[in-house]
Scaffold this active site. Structure first.
Site, short mmCIF file in Angstrom:
data_model
loop_
_atom_site.label_atom_id
_atom_site.label_comp_id
_atom_site.label_asym_id
_atom_site.label_seq_id
_atom_site.Cartn_x
_atom_site.Cartn_y
_atom_site.Cartn_z
N CYS A 1 9.94 49.86 17.19
CA CYS A 1 9.19 48.60 16.43
C CYS A 1 7.62 48.48 16.18
O CYS A 1 7.40 48.18 15.12
CB CYS A 1 10.18 47.08 16.80
SG CYS A 1 11.35 46.50 16.79
N HIS B 1 4.81 41.06 14.52
CA HIS B 1 6.54 41.61 14.07
C HIS B 1 7.14 40.76 14.12
O HIS B 1 7.38 39.77 14.79
CB HIS B 1 6.74 42.57 15.38
CG HIS B 1 8.16 43.66 15.51
ND1 HIS B 1 8.71 44.25 14.29
CD2 HIS B 1 9.08 43.06 16.15
CE1 HIS B 1 10.40 44.19 14.64
NE2 HIS B 1 10.31 43.78 15.42
N ASN C 1 15.22 42.08 10.58
CA ASN C 1 13.90 42.41 11.72
C ASN C 1 14.44 44.03 11.30
O ASN C 1 15.52 44.73 11.13
CB ASN C 1 14.63 42.70 13.28
CG ASN C 1 14.15 43.43 14.08
OD1 ASN C 1 13.07 44.19 13.74
ND2 ASN C 1 14.10 42.90 15.20
#
Ligand code: UT7
Length: 323
Positions: free
Chosen positions: A110, A250, A280
């Site tokens: 990520c 994020h 996500n």
């Protein structure tokens, strides 16, 4: 180094929390309150990683007023490209006909888009004429266990990209920082599919080929490292958190985002959030959110923008830039 253009590639198909209620033992109420996610985008058969990443790249090039032939470097952050070989970056290069460029993928989960920007920055410092494309793209639906309610409600597919170059105004990246802590790597991993447990190895359960996560333990690390990375870049650049115009974190969980913002002392009005729409998307969350904020006119020239991420590895990093 400045960001000259941004873009995004978003699949058409929408999977809502209500859809998930029919697939696993979950509820819209649980997903919304525990994660902030309402829906996510999922690729159809025709929508591939390369298609999304190329669309994001074309938009970024258009905004930068740059043709693909001018690119010297293509970096793609991903762990879900179309093939194990060649890299996703090479396939985007092929679609764009950007034959002058060197192209490669990086594996930083990520935090990959931030790692990619940091790598591009080094190339640009080495040769100020370098023009680079940094992509964060994932098809997480391909590595999601759709029978595991603890993970399948979290992830989505999508791509974002940025064109970067030395630039010519006082601004761009003011400070950057990347780090990693592998001591508890197995809290978030895909055990199968690598060389240790290759596909079709006898005795390996199919669940091993999907993302596995001990969510509540990862949660604590995400907050700790995102706060740490943000503080480091602010200090390096000589700014305070109150100077930040936009925090782009994020997008893994709205509770993580809120807690990081609170710990840093950044009001929520200054935080870009789109987790409700996309879930996500790993390396793609920051470039998608950045592109939306730029195209919506939220981020304006001269704004101080803080990118801040955490992911599997663990990896983490932040970039402070002046738009
Ligand atoms: O992107 C890279 C980094 N990733 C992250 O940062 C993710 C970090 N972790 C998280 O976002 C959260 O930990 C999750 C959203 C994954 C989970 O939220 P949580 O509040 O930590 O829940 P939990 O795992 O502690 O589970 C609490 C309860 C459990 O039930 P019991 O044991 O208390 O009866 C779970 O079985 O919630 C249950 N549960 C669910 N219930 C309904 C877990 N998933 C679901 C679900 N629907 N989808």
């Amino acid at each position: 180094m400045e960001i000259l253009g941004t873009g995004r590639g978003i699949p058409k198909g929408i999977l809502t929390n209500q859809d998930l209620e029919k697939m696993v033992d979950t509820s819209d109420e649980w997903i919304t309150t525990r994660t902030g996610i309402k829906k996510r985008r999922i690729c159809s058969q025709e929508e591939t990683w390369t298609l999304l990443a190329t669309e994001a790249s074309r938009q970024a090039l258009e905004m930068a007023r740059m043709s693909p032939e001018e690119l010297d470097l293509i970096i793609a952050a991903t762990f879900t490209p179309d093939y194990r070989l060649p890299s996703g970056a090479c396939l985007v290069q092929n679609e764009l006909k950007a034959y002058k460029a060197a192209a490669f993928d990086i594996a930083a989960a990520c935090t990959g888009f931030i790692y990619g920007l940091v790598i591009a920055e080094k190339f640009i410092k080495d040769n100020p004429h370098t023009k680079a494309l940094v992509i964060g793209a994932e098809v997480l639906s391909a590595v999601t266990n759709w029978e595991d309610r603890s993970t399948c409600v979290l992830f989505g597919d999508g791509a974002g990209a940025a064109v970067v170059a030395a630039g010519n105004h006082q601004g761009g990246v003011l400070a950057s920082y990347i780090g990693s802590d592998p001591r508890v790597w197995d809290l978030l991993c895909v055990p199968g599919g690598g060389s240790l447990h290759p596909p079709f190895k006898p005795g390996v359960a199919k669940e091993e080929y999907f993302v596995k996560m001990k969510g509540n333990e990862v949660f604590k690390y995400a907050i700790k490292y995102m706060e740490e990375a943000a503080r480091i870049v602010l200090k390096r650049a000589g700014f305070e958190a109150r100077d930040v115009d936009w925090l782009i974190p994020h997008q893994a969980n709205i509770r993580i985002i809120n807690m990081v913002a609170k710990k840093l002392g950044i009001p929520l009005e200054k935080v870009i959030v789109n987790i409700d729409e996309y879930g996500n998307t790993s390396a793609a969350t920051i470039p998608i959110a950045l592109d939306e904020a730029v195209r919506d006119g939220k981020i304006k020239k001269g704004d101080l923008v803080l990118l801040d991420a955490f992911g599997g590895g663990f990896t983490y990093g932040a970039i402070l830039l002046k738009w």
